[in-house]
Motif scaffolding. Structure first.
Motif, PDB file in Angstrom:
ATOM      1  N   GLY A 111      22.903  52.950 -41.374  1.00  0.00           N
ATOM      2  CA  GLY A 111      22.333  51.851 -42.142  1.00  0.00           C
ATOM      3  C   GLY A 111      23.335  50.740 -42.392  1.00  0.00           C
ATOM      4  N   ILE A 112      24.580  51.105 -42.689  1.00  0.00           N
ATOM      5  CA  ILE A 112      25.619  50.092 -42.881  1.00  0.00           C
ATOM      6  C   ILE A 112      25.829  49.303 -41.593  1.00  0.00           C
ATOM      7  N   ASN A 113      25.919  50.007 -40.465  1.00  0.00           N
ATOM      8  CA  ASN A 113      26.131  49.317 -39.194  1.00  0.00           C
ATOM      9  C   ASN A 113      24.983  48.374 -38.872  1.00  0.00           C
ATOM     10  N   ALA A 114      23.749  48.803 -39.162  1.00  0.00           N
ATOM     11  CA  ALA A 114      22.602  47.923 -38.941  1.00  0.00           C
ATOM     12  C   ALA A 114      22.712  46.672 -39.802  1.00  0.00           C
ATOM     13  N   ALA A 115      23.064  46.842 -41.064  1.00  0.00           N
ATOM     14  CA  ALA A 115      23.187  45.701 -41.974  1.00  0.00           C
ATOM     15  C   ALA A 115      24.306  44.766 -41.552  1.00  0.00           C
ATOM     16  N   MET A 116      25.392  45.336 -41.019  1.00  0.00           N
ATOM     17  CA  MET A 116      26.519  44.495 -40.622  1.00  0.00           C
ATOM     18  C   MET A 116      26.134  43.514 -39.523  1.00  0.00           C
ATOM     19  N   GLY A 117      25.078  43.815 -38.784  1.00  0.00           N
ATOM     20  CA  GLY A 117      24.625  42.888 -37.765  1.00  0.00           C
ATOM     21  C   GLY A 117      23.994  41.627 -38.316  1.00  0.00           C
ATOM     22  N   VAL A 118      23.644  41.610 -39.605  1.00  0.00           N
ATOM     23  CA  VAL A 118      22.966  40.441 -40.178  1.00  0.00           C
ATOM     24  C   VAL A 118      23.664  39.905 -41.423  1.00  0.00           C
ATOM     25  N   VAL A 119      24.883  40.364 -41.716  1.00  0.00           N
ATOM     26  CA  VAL A 119      25.540  39.888 -42.940  1.00  0.00           C
ATOM     27  C   VAL A 119      26.001  38.440 -42.803  1.00  0.00           C
ATOM     28  N   GLY A 120      26.188  37.961 -41.564  1.00  0.00           N
ATOM     29  CA  GLY A 120      26.548  36.568 -41.366  1.00  0.00           C
ATOM     30  C   GLY A 120      27.956  36.237 -41.809  1.00  0.00           C
ATOM     31  N   ASP A 121      28.153  34.982 -42.157  1.00  0.00           N
ATOM     32  CA  ASP A 121      29.469  34.446 -42.529  1.00  0.00           C
ATOM     33  C   ASP A 121      29.773  34.843 -43.973  1.00  0.00           C
ATOM     34  N   ALA A 122      30.710  35.762 -44.138  1.00  0.00           N
ATOM     35  CA  ALA A 122      31.073  36.235 -45.479  1.00  0.00           C
ATOM     36  C   ALA A 122      32.546  36.619 -45.498  1.00  0.00           C
ATOM     37  N   ASP A 123      33.194  36.368 -46.619  1.00  0.00           N
ATOM     38  CA  ASP A 123      34.613  36.692 -46.761  1.00  0.00           C
ATOM     39  C   ASP A 123      34.846  38.180 -46.960  1.00  0.00           C
ATOM     40  N   ALA A 124      33.855  38.883 -47.488  1.00  0.00           N
ATOM     41  CA  ALA A 124      34.001  40.309 -47.773  1.00  0.00           C
ATOM     42  C   ALA A 124      32.628  40.951 -47.752  1.00  0.00           C
ATOM     43  N   ILE A 125      32.620  42.256 -47.596  1.00  0.00           N
ATOM     44  CA  ILE A 125      31.386  43.043 -47.603  1.00  0.00           C
ATOM     45  C   ILE A 125      31.488  44.063 -48.724  1.00  0.00           C
ATOM     46  N   LEU A 126      30.512  44.072 -49.600  1.00  0.00           N
ATOM     47  CA  LEU A 126      30.465  45.036 -50.697  1.00  0.00           C
ATOM     48  C   LEU A 126      29.355  46.035 -50.417  1.00  0.00           C
TER      49      LEU A 126
END
Length: 343
Positions: free
Chosen positions: A97-112
Protein backbone atom coordinates in the motif's frame (compact mmCIF):
# COMPACT_ATOMS: atom_id res chain seq x y z
CA UNK A 1 11.40 44.46 0.52
CA UNK A 2 9.24 41.70 -0.98
CA UNK A 3 7.60 42.63 -4.32
CA UNK A 4 3.83 43.10 -4.27
CA UNK A 5 3.15 40.02 -6.40
CA UNK A 6 5.28 37.82 -4.12
CA UNK A 7 3.55 39.21 -1.04
CA UNK A 8 0.23 38.38 -2.67
CA UNK A 9 1.32 34.81 -3.41
CA UNK A 10 2.50 34.38 0.18
CA UNK A 11 -0.74 35.77 1.56
CA UNK A 12 -2.80 33.47 -0.63
CA UNK A 13 -0.75 30.47 0.47
CA UNK A 14 -1.23 31.45 4.09
CA UNK A 15 -4.95 31.84 3.58
CA UNK A 16 -5.18 28.31 2.16
CA UNK A 17 -3.34 26.87 5.10
CA UNK A 18 -5.46 28.79 7.59
CA UNK A 19 -8.47 26.92 6.26
CA UNK A 20 -6.82 23.59 6.97
CA UNK A 21 -6.97 22.63 3.30
CA UNK A 22 -4.70 20.02 1.72
CA UNK A 23 -2.81 20.85 -1.46
CA UNK A 24 -3.69 19.16 -4.72
CA UNK A 25 -1.70 16.54 -6.66
CA UNK A 26 -0.15 19.13 -8.98
CA UNK A 27 1.12 21.43 -6.23
CA UNK A 28 4.25 21.33 -4.12
CA UNK A 29 3.72 19.89 -0.63
CA UNK A 30 5.91 20.25 2.42
CA UNK A 31 4.76 16.79 3.47
CA UNK A 32 2.83 14.11 1.63
CA UNK A 33 0.90 12.07 4.18
CA UNK A 34 0.47 8.42 3.18
CA UNK A 35 -2.28 6.45 4.94
CA UNK A 36 -2.73 2.77 4.09
CA UNK A 37 -6.24 1.66 4.99
CA UNK A 38 -8.17 -1.57 5.41
CA UNK A 39 -11.51 -1.59 7.18
CA UNK A 40 -10.66 1.86 8.52
CA UNK A 41 -13.96 3.70 8.06
CA UNK A 42 -14.46 4.18 11.81
CA UNK A 43 -11.02 5.73 12.35
CA UNK A 44 -10.06 7.64 9.21
CA UNK A 45 -12.16 10.73 9.82
CA UNK A 46 -10.48 11.56 13.13
CA UNK A 47 -7.04 11.29 11.53
CA UNK A 48 -8.01 13.57 8.66
CA UNK A 49 -9.43 16.12 11.12
CA UNK A 50 -6.16 16.15 13.07
CA UNK A 51 -4.20 16.60 9.84
CA UNK A 52 -6.35 19.57 8.90
CA UNK A 53 -5.24 21.30 12.09
CA UNK A 54 -1.63 20.65 11.08
CA UNK A 55 -2.32 21.92 7.56
CA UNK A 56 -2.62 25.44 8.95
CA UNK A 57 1.17 25.49 9.34
CA UNK A 58 2.25 23.07 6.59
CA UNK A 59 1.40 22.40 2.97
CA UNK A 60 0.10 18.84 3.30
CA UNK A 61 -1.07 16.44 0.64
CA UNK A 62 -3.02 13.45 1.98
CA UNK A 63 -3.04 10.18 0.04
CA UNK A 64 -5.29 7.37 1.27
CA UNK A 65 -4.25 4.06 -0.30
CA UNK A 66 -7.07 1.65 0.38
CA UNK A 67 -6.40 -2.10 0.33
CA UNK A 68 -9.81 -3.19 -0.97
CA UNK A 69 -11.71 -2.46 2.24
CA UNK A 70 -15.08 -4.20 2.46
CA UNK A 71 -16.48 -1.29 4.52
CA UNK A 72 -16.98 2.41 3.71
CA UNK A 73 -13.32 3.46 4.06
CA UNK A 74 -13.07 4.83 0.52
CA UNK A 75 -16.34 6.70 0.90
CA UNK A 76 -14.96 8.39 4.02
CA UNK A 77 -11.88 9.47 2.06
CA UNK A 78 -13.92 10.60 -0.94
CA UNK A 79 -16.08 12.80 1.29
CA UNK A 80 -13.04 15.13 1.48
CA UNK A 81 -12.59 16.95 -1.82
CA UNK A 82 -8.89 17.61 -1.14
CA UNK A 83 -7.89 14.03 -0.22
CA UNK A 84 -6.35 11.76 -2.87
CA UNK A 85 -8.26 8.47 -2.64
CA UNK A 86 -6.37 5.59 -4.24
CA UNK A 87 -7.89 2.10 -4.49
CA UNK A 88 -4.86 -0.19 -4.69
CA UNK A 89 -6.74 -2.92 -6.56
CA UNK A 90 -6.44 -5.57 -3.88
CA UNK A 91 -5.15 -6.17 -0.39
CA UNK A 92 -1.46 -5.46 -0.99
CA UNK A 93 -0.45 -5.30 2.66
CA UNK A 94 1.22 -2.37 4.39
CA UNK A 95 4.40 -2.27 2.29
CA UNK A 96 2.45 -2.74 -0.95
CA UNK A 97 0.00 0.00 0.00
CA UNK A 98 2.83 2.41 0.77
CA UNK A 99 4.50 1.66 -2.55
CA UNK A 100 1.22 2.23 -4.39
CA UNK A 101 0.74 5.57 -2.65
CA UNK A 102 4.31 6.63 -3.38
CA UNK A 103 3.42 6.57 -7.06
CA UNK A 104 1.02 9.49 -6.58
CA UNK A 105 2.54 11.56 -3.75
CA UNK A 106 3.94 14.03 -6.28
CA UNK A 107 6.28 16.89 -5.41
CA UNK A 108 6.86 16.78 -1.66
CA UNK A 109 9.80 17.48 0.64
CA UNK A 110 8.96 14.56 2.94
CA UNK A 111 6.60 11.62 3.27
CA UNK A 112 4.76 10.98 6.53
CA UNK A 113 3.49 7.41 6.82
CA UNK A 114 0.61 7.02 9.26
CA UNK A 115 -1.71 4.25 10.37
CA UNK A 116 -5.37 5.22 9.87
CA UNK A 117 -6.20 4.74 13.57
CA UNK A 118 -3.97 7.62 14.65
CA UNK A 119 -4.60 11.18 15.72
CA UNK A 120 -1.74 13.63 15.21
CA UNK A 121 -1.14 16.03 18.08
CA UNK A 122 -0.46 19.71 17.43
CA UNK A 123 3.11 20.44 16.39
CA UNK A 124 4.03 16.82 15.70
CA UNK A 125 4.68 17.33 11.99
CA UNK A 126 6.86 20.39 12.59
CA UNK A 127 8.96 18.48 15.12
CA UNK A 128 9.37 15.48 12.82
CA UNK A 129 10.29 17.65 9.84
CA UNK A 130 12.89 19.50 11.86
CA UNK A 131 14.45 16.29 13.15
CA UNK A 132 14.48 14.43 9.82
CA UNK A 133 15.98 17.45 8.08
CA UNK A 134 19.13 17.51 10.19
CA UNK A 135 22.42 16.44 8.59
CA UNK A 136 22.76 12.66 8.46
CA UNK A 137 19.16 12.09 9.55
CA UNK A 138 16.42 11.05 7.14
CA UNK A 139 13.79 9.25 9.22
CA UNK A 140 12.03 10.47 12.36
CA UNK A 141 9.59 8.65 14.63
CA UNK A 142 7.29 10.28 17.21
CA UNK A 143 6.14 9.33 20.68
CA UNK A 144 3.08 7.08 20.43
CA UNK A 145 0.52 7.25 23.22
CA UNK A 146 -2.52 5.07 23.73
CA UNK A 147 -6.11 6.16 24.21
CA UNK A 148 -5.49 7.01 27.87
CA UNK A 149 -2.42 9.09 27.07
CA UNK A 150 0.10 6.53 28.32
CA UNK A 151 3.26 6.22 26.26
CA UNK A 152 3.63 2.91 24.40
CA UNK A 153 7.01 1.19 23.90
CA UNK A 154 7.41 1.85 20.16
CA UNK A 155 11.20 1.66 19.78
CA UNK A 156 13.16 -1.47 18.97
CA UNK A 157 16.71 -2.70 18.51
CA UNK A 158 18.03 -4.79 15.64
CA UNK A 159 16.97 -8.44 16.08
CA UNK A 160 19.69 -10.87 17.11
CA UNK A 161 19.78 -14.46 18.32
CA UNK A 162 20.73 -13.40 21.84
CA UNK A 163 18.08 -10.70 22.05
CA UNK A 164 15.41 -13.03 20.68
CA UNK A 165 16.41 -15.74 23.13
CA UNK A 166 16.22 -13.43 26.13
CA UNK A 167 12.92 -11.91 25.00
CA UNK A 168 11.50 -15.42 24.59
CA UNK A 169 12.47 -16.31 28.14
CA UNK A 170 11.86 -13.00 29.93
CA UNK A 171 9.36 -11.07 27.81
CA UNK A 172 8.93 -7.48 28.95
CA UNK A 173 9.97 -8.25 32.53
CA UNK A 174 13.35 -7.11 33.89
CA UNK A 175 13.11 -3.88 31.94
CA UNK A 176 16.53 -2.70 33.05
CA UNK A 177 18.41 -5.54 31.41
CA UNK A 178 21.26 -4.55 29.05
CA UNK A 179 20.46 -3.51 25.50
CA UNK A 180 22.27 -6.59 24.19
CA UNK A 181 19.67 -8.79 25.91
CA UNK A 182 16.43 -7.37 24.51
CA UNK A 183 15.10 -6.06 21.24
CA UNK A 184 12.51 -3.95 23.04
CA UNK A 185 13.36 -0.46 24.27
CA UNK A 186 11.54 -0.37 27.59
CA UNK A 187 13.24 2.09 29.93
CA UNK A 188 11.32 5.37 30.28
CA UNK A 189 14.51 7.43 30.10
CA UNK A 190 14.99 6.36 26.48
CA UNK A 191 11.64 7.94 25.58
CA UNK A 192 12.47 11.26 27.22
CA UNK A 193 15.20 12.49 24.86
CA UNK A 194 15.84 12.55 21.13
CA UNK A 195 18.33 9.95 19.98
CA UNK A 196 19.12 7.63 17.06
CA UNK A 197 17.39 4.24 17.11
CA UNK A 198 17.65 1.02 15.14
CA UNK A 199 14.00 1.07 14.21
CA UNK A 200 10.56 2.14 15.37
CA UNK A 201 7.15 0.65 14.81
CA UNK A 202 5.75 1.65 11.45
CA UNK A 203 2.55 3.26 12.69
CA UNK A 204 4.06 6.73 12.29
CA UNK A 205 7.28 7.52 10.45
CA UNK A 206 8.43 10.63 8.58
CA UNK A 207 10.90 10.08 5.74
CA UNK A 208 12.68 12.90 3.92
CA UNK A 209 12.39 12.87 0.14
CA UNK A 210 16.14 12.35 -0.14
CA UNK A 211 16.02 9.36 2.20
CA UNK A 212 13.03 7.84 0.41
CA UNK A 213 14.88 8.08 -2.91
CA UNK A 214 18.04 6.54 -1.47
CA UNK A 215 16.27 3.65 0.29
CA UNK A 216 13.85 2.75 -2.49
CA UNK A 217 10.57 0.85 -2.27
CA UNK A 218 9.35 -0.98 0.79
CA UNK A 219 9.89 -4.74 0.59
CA UNK A 220 6.51 -6.26 -0.28
CA UNK A 221 7.63 -9.73 0.77
CA UNK A 222 6.63 -8.52 4.24
CA UNK A 223 2.86 -8.30 3.80
CA UNK A 224 2.47 -7.05 7.37
CA UNK A 225 5.04 -6.83 10.16
CA UNK A 226 8.84 -6.55 9.82
CA UNK A 227 8.50 -4.23 6.83
CA UNK A 228 9.52 -1.28 9.00
CA UNK A 229 12.40 -3.28 10.51
CA UNK A 230 13.67 -3.91 7.01
CA UNK A 231 13.12 -0.34 5.81
CA UNK A 232 14.97 1.18 8.76
CA UNK A 233 17.85 -1.28 8.34
CA UNK A 234 18.18 -0.34 4.70
CA UNK A 235 18.21 3.30 5.75
CA UNK A 236 21.04 2.67 8.20
CA UNK A 237 22.91 0.64 5.58
CA UNK A 238 22.67 3.68 3.29
CA UNK A 239 24.18 5.89 5.98
CA UNK A 240 20.85 7.48 6.93
CA UNK A 241 20.05 7.79 10.63
CA UNK A 242 16.68 6.96 12.17
CA UNK A 243 15.86 9.26 15.09
CA UNK A 244 13.25 9.24 17.82
CA UNK A 245 11.71 12.68 18.41
CA UNK A 246 9.97 12.95 21.82
CA UNK A 247 8.41 16.37 21.14
CA UNK A 248 6.28 14.87 18.36
CA UNK A 249 3.27 12.97 19.68
CA UNK A 250 0.58 10.87 18.01
CA UNK A 251 -2.25 8.95 19.62
CA UNK A 252 -2.80 5.40 18.46
CA UNK A 253 -5.93 3.41 19.21
CA UNK A 254 -4.01 0.27 18.08
CA UNK A 255 -5.46 -2.84 16.56
CA UNK A 256 -6.07 -1.14 13.21
CA UNK A 257 -4.81 -4.21 11.36
CA UNK A 258 -7.13 -6.41 13.36
CA UNK A 259 -6.16 -9.21 15.70
CA UNK A 260 -6.17 -12.90 14.91
CA UNK A 261 -4.08 -16.01 15.40
CA UNK A 262 -3.18 -15.88 11.70
CA UNK A 263 -1.79 -12.35 12.04
CA UNK A 264 0.08 -13.28 15.23
CA UNK A 265 1.59 -16.23 13.37
CA UNK A 266 2.54 -13.92 10.49
CA UNK A 267 4.30 -11.64 12.97
CA UNK A 268 6.40 -14.56 14.23
CA UNK A 269 7.12 -15.89 10.74
CA UNK A 270 8.04 -12.51 9.26
CA UNK A 271 10.61 -12.03 12.00
CA UNK A 272 12.25 -15.24 10.78
CA UNK A 273 11.95 -14.16 7.16
CA UNK A 274 13.54 -10.82 7.98
CA UNK A 275 16.43 -12.43 9.81
CA UNK A 276 17.01 -14.86 6.92
CA UNK A 277 17.21 -11.93 4.49
CA UNK A 278 20.37 -10.65 6.19
CA UNK A 279 21.98 -13.77 7.70
CA UNK A 280 23.18 -17.17 6.62
CA UNK A 281 21.40 -20.50 7.10
CA UNK A 282 23.15 -21.44 10.35
CA UNK A 283 22.40 -18.15 12.10
CA UNK A 284 18.84 -18.22 10.76
CA UNK A 285 18.35 -21.73 12.15
CA UNK A 286 19.33 -20.46 15.61
CA UNK A 287 17.00 -17.48 15.29
CA UNK A 288 14.19 -19.80 14.17
CA UNK A 289 14.83 -21.90 17.28
CA UNK A 290 14.34 -18.83 19.50
CA UNK A 291 11.00 -18.20 17.79
CA UNK A 292 9.98 -21.76 18.59
CA UNK A 293 11.08 -21.28 22.19
CA UNK A 294 9.04 -18.09 22.45
CA UNK A 295 5.86 -19.99 21.60
CA UNK A 296 6.78 -23.01 23.72
CA UNK A 297 7.15 -20.89 26.84
CA UNK A 298 3.63 -19.57 26.25
CA UNK A 299 2.04 -22.83 25.06
CA UNK A 300 -0.52 -22.87 27.88
CA UNK A 301 -2.41 -20.41 25.67
CA UNK A 302 -4.19 -22.18 22.76
CA UNK A 303 -3.34 -19.26 20.45
CA UNK A 304 0.37 -19.72 21.10
CA UNK A 305 0.06 -23.44 20.48
CA UNK A 306 -1.43 -22.67 17.08
CA UNK A 307 1.36 -20.19 16.34
CA UNK A 308 3.91 -22.79 17.43
CA UNK A 309 2.53 -25.27 14.91
CA UNK A 310 2.89 -22.67 12.17
CA UNK A 311 6.43 -21.65 13.16
CA UNK A 312 7.45 -25.30 13.15
CA UNK A 313 5.99 -25.89 9.66
CA UNK A 314 7.59 -23.63 7.02
CA UNK A 315 5.53 -25.43 4.39
CA UNK A 316 2.42 -23.81 5.89
CA UNK A 317 3.77 -20.27 5.71
CA UNK A 318 2.40 -19.67 2.23
CA UNK A 319 -1.13 -19.97 3.66
CA UNK A 320 -0.60 -17.01 5.99
CA UNK A 321 -2.11 -13.61 5.05
CA UNK A 322 -0.50 -12.32 1.86
CA UNK A 323 -1.12 -9.91 -1.00
CA UNK A 324 -4.19 -10.76 -3.06
CA UNK A 325 -3.24 -8.83 -6.22
CA UNK A 326 -0.88 -6.26 -7.62
CA UNK A 327 -3.05 -3.67 -9.32
CA UNK A 328 -1.45 -0.64 -7.71
CA UNK A 329 -0.92 2.65 -9.47
CA UNK A 330 2.44 2.98 -11.16
CA UNK A 331 4.84 5.84 -10.31
CA UNK A 332 3.63 9.03 -11.91
CA UNK A 333 0.12 7.70 -12.54
CA UNK A 334 -1.62 10.37 -10.52
CA UNK A 335 -4.46 10.37 -13.02
CA UNK A 336 -5.42 6.91 -11.80
CA UNK A 337 -5.88 8.13 -8.26
CA UNK A 338 -9.42 9.03 -7.42
CA UNK A 339 -9.50 12.55 -6.11
CA UNK A 340 -12.71 12.84 -4.15
CA UNK A 341 -15.12 15.60 -5.06
CA UNK A 342 -18.22 16.86 -3.33
CA UNK A 343 -21.41 17.37 -5.30
Amino acid sequence: MMPDDERGDTARAGEGRSEGRFVGPGDHADVAVVVVTYRSAADLGALIDSLRREAVAHRLRVVVADNDSPDDTLEVARAHSDVVALPTGGNLGYAGGINAAMGVVGDADAILILNPDLVVHAGAIAALRERAGRPGVGLAAPVIVDGTGDRTPSLRREPSVLRSLCDALVGDRLRRRPASLTEMVLQPAEYAVAHPVDWATGAALLVSREAATAIGEWDERFFLYSEETDYCRRARDAGIQVWFEPTAVVRHSEGGSGASVALAALLAVNRIRYYAKYHGPAATLLFHATAVLNELTRAADPAHRAILRTVLSPGSWSSLPHATSRAAAAPGAAARAERASNP
